[in-house]
Design an enzyme around this catalytic site. Structure first.
Site, PDB file in Angstrom:
ATOM      1  N   ASP A   9       0.847  -1.072   0.029  1.00  0.00           N
ATOM      2  CA  ASP A   9      -0.041   0.095  -0.056  1.00  0.00           C
ATOM      3  C   ASP A   9       1.056   1.269  -0.116  1.00  0.00           C
ATOM      4  O   ASP A   9       1.667   1.233   1.066  1.00  0.00           O
ATOM      5  CB  ASP A   9      -0.959  -0.098   1.273  1.00  0.00           C
ATOM      6  N   ASN A  23      -7.268  12.281 -10.812  1.00  0.00           N
ATOM      7  CA  ASN A  23      -8.057  12.573 -12.099  1.00  0.00           C
ATOM      8  C   ASN A  23      -7.943  14.001 -12.197  1.00  0.00           C
ATOM      9  O   ASN A  23      -7.552  14.615 -11.305  1.00  0.00           O
ATOM     10  CB  ASN A  23      -9.282  12.046 -12.252  1.00  0.00           C
ATOM     11  N   GLY A  31      -9.744   3.903  -5.883  1.00  0.00           N
ATOM     12  CA  GLY A  31      -8.449   3.482  -6.248  1.00  0.00           C
ATOM     13  C   GLY A  31      -7.394   3.911  -5.165  1.00  0.00           C
ATOM     14  O   GLY A  31      -7.719   4.157  -4.179  1.00  0.00           O
ATOM     15  N   ASP A  33      -6.250   7.026  -5.526  1.00  0.00           N
ATOM     16  CA  ASP A  33      -6.320   8.197  -5.270  1.00  0.00           C
ATOM     17  C   ASP A  33      -7.244   8.590  -3.997  1.00  0.00           C
ATOM     18  O   ASP A  33      -7.142   9.027  -3.099  1.00  0.00           O
ATOM     19  CB  ASP A  33      -7.194   8.952  -6.430  1.00  0.00           C
ATOM     20  N   SER A 121      -2.550   4.711 -14.109  1.00  0.00           N
ATOM     21  CA  SER A 121      -3.227   4.278 -15.226  1.00  0.00           C
ATOM     22  C   SER A 121      -3.690   2.660 -15.369  1.00  0.00           C
ATOM     23  O   SER A 121      -4.523   2.374 -16.335  1.00  0.00           O
ATOM     24  CB  SER A 121      -2.899   4.682 -16.504  1.00  0.00           C
ATOM     25  N   GLY A 123      -5.242   0.805 -13.359  1.00  0.00           N
ATOM     26  CA  GLY A 123      -6.543   0.354 -12.627  1.00  0.00           C
ATOM     27  C   GLY A 123      -7.747   0.756 -13.608  1.00  0.00           C
ATOM     28  O   GLY A 123      -7.911   0.326 -14.690  1.00  0.00           O
ATOM     29  N   VAL A 124      -8.335   1.753 -13.101  1.00  0.00           N
ATOM     30  CA  VAL A 124      -9.781   2.187 -13.694  1.00  0.00           C
ATOM     31  C   VAL A 124      -9.414   2.800 -14.979  1.00  0.00           C
ATOM     32  O   VAL A 124     -10.391   2.357 -16.191  1.00  0.00           O
ATOM     33  CB  VAL A 124     -10.285   3.392 -12.742  1.00  0.00           C
TER      34      VAL A 124
HETATM   35  N1  APR Z   1      -1.332   1.537  -2.928  1.00  0.00           N
HETATM   36  C1  APR Z   1      -0.697   1.201  -4.248  1.00  0.00           C
HETATM   37  N2  APR Z   1      -1.425   0.910  -5.406  1.00  0.00           N
HETATM   38  C2  APR Z   1      -2.724   0.967  -5.450  1.00  0.00           C
HETATM   39  C3  APR Z   1      -3.305   1.093  -4.140  1.00  0.00           C
HETATM   40  C4  APR Z   1      -2.808   1.546  -3.058  1.00  0.00           C
HETATM   41  N3  APR Z   1      -3.177   1.851  -1.938  1.00  0.00           N
HETATM   42  N4  APR Z   1      -4.800   1.348  -4.507  1.00  0.00           N
HETATM   43  C5  APR Z   1      -4.797   0.934  -5.659  1.00  0.00           C
HETATM   44  N5  APR Z   1      -3.691   0.830  -6.323  1.00  0.00           N
HETATM   45  C6  APR Z   1      -3.345   0.589  -7.598  1.00  0.00           C
HETATM   46  C7  APR Z   1      -4.300  -0.347  -8.552  1.00  0.00           C
HETATM   47  O1  APR Z   1      -4.391  -1.684  -8.062  1.00  0.00           O
HETATM   48  C8  APR Z   1      -3.691  -0.147  -9.832  1.00  0.00           C
HETATM   49  O2  APR Z   1      -2.641  -1.165 -10.118  1.00  0.00           O
HETATM   50  O3  APR Z   1      -3.143   1.692  -8.367  1.00  0.00           O
HETATM   51  C9  APR Z   1      -2.845   1.164  -9.890  1.00  0.00           C
HETATM   52  C10 APR Z   1      -3.891   2.448 -10.368  1.00  0.00           C
HETATM   53  O4  APR Z   1      -5.059   2.234 -10.502  1.00  0.00           O
HETATM   54  P1  APR Z   1      -6.202   3.348 -10.162  1.00  0.00           P
HETATM   55  O5  APR Z   1      -6.060   3.909  -8.603  1.00  0.00           O
HETATM   56  O6  APR Z   1      -7.786   2.814 -10.460  1.00  0.00           O
HETATM   57  O7  APR Z   1      -5.552   4.509 -10.959  1.00  0.00           O
HETATM   58  P2  APR Z   1      -5.816   4.851 -12.553  1.00  0.00           P
HETATM   59  O8  APR Z   1      -5.864   3.597 -13.243  1.00  0.00           O
HETATM   60  O9  APR Z   1      -4.683   5.673 -13.085  1.00  0.00           O
HETATM   61  O10 APR Z   1      -7.370   5.556 -12.569  1.00  0.00           O
HETATM   62  C11 APR Z   1      -7.500   6.818 -11.985  1.00  0.00           C
HETATM   63  O11 APR Z   1      -9.350   6.290 -10.880  1.00  0.00           O
HETATM   64  O12 APR Z   1      -9.443   6.290  -8.538  1.00  0.00           O
HETATM   65  C12 APR Z   1      -9.808   7.070  -9.760  1.00  0.00           C
HETATM   66  O13 APR Z   1      -9.697   9.502  -9.215  1.00  0.00           O
HETATM   67  C13 APR Z   1      -9.043   8.316  -9.756  1.00  0.00           C
HETATM   68  O14 APR Z   1     -10.430   9.098 -11.553  1.00  0.00           O
HETATM   69  C14 APR Z   1      -8.971   8.634 -11.315  1.00  0.00           C
HETATM   70  C15 APR Z   1      -8.733   7.169 -11.886  1.00  0.00           C
END
Ligand code: APR
Length: 173
Positions: A9, A23, A31, A33, A121, A123-124
């Protein structure tokens, strides 16, 4: 510069700066964020709102980076960046490289000695972790070439799952 691939984390990392995959609104989300805002506390959102009113009324562009304090996080600073979103056609890897480059430049300008990145990028926003790792690697190589005496000594990639970490290990060896 030492590069470390870690599973865990990012909000717990005792580094000078952690990078937030935000974002453009800078007003939080899910996620990483959401995790960073929860761990930093409400002052982080207040600081982001202040940036939106003053410096970035139109929001943070994709590939850009902006700095706030870390507040209750172990990290002194949060560097917010906005990754490209594949679901809206943002498929240019140069946008991802810009996220890593601008975050490294911001950390260097702060005099940070250590920085931790999530898989921006991956994740979402729908990017393949391997593609993200390639963009990160290319950005690090360019940064090392363009920056002779950087304060940065440690760059961590903190991945939230083993498959993502394995994708980074394949690129970074
Ligand atoms: N620590 C490390 N990595 C994390 C954590 C954490 N606590 N939580 C999630 N992740 C990982 C996810 O598993 C993924 O591999 O961070 C990576 C990025 O995923 P997202 O958080 O979904 O970010 P992203 O894909 O860039 O999408 C951004 O999602 O949360 C919203 O506000 C954000 O609109 C924006 C979009």
């Amino acid at each position: 510069m030492r590069i470390e691939i870690l599973e865990g984390d990012i909000t717990t990392r005792p580094v000078d700066a952690i990078v937030n995959a935000a974002n453009s609104s800078l007003l939080g989300g899910g996620g990483v964020d959401g995790a960073i805002h929860r761990a930093a506390g409400p002052h982080l959102l207040e600081a982001c709102r202040e940036i939106r009113v003053t410096l970035l009324p139109g929001g943070l562009p994709v590939g850009g980076a902006v700095v706030t304090p870390g507040f209750h996080l172990p990290a002194r600073w949060v560097i917010h960046t906005v990754g490209p979103n594949r679901h809206v056609g943002e498929t240019d890897p140069m946008l991802l490289r810009s996220c890593f480059r601008e975050s490294l430049r911001a950390a260097d300008s702060l005099g940070a000695q250590s920085i931790a990145f999530p898989a921006i990028s991956a994740g979402v926003y729908g990017w393949d972790a391997g593609e993200v790792a390639k963009a990160a690697s290319a950005a690090l190589d360019n940064f090392a070439e363009e920056t002779t005496a950087s304060s940065l000594e440690v760059v961590e990639f903190v991945l939230f799952s083993t498959p993502t970490a394995d994708a980074f290990r394949r690129i970074f060896g």
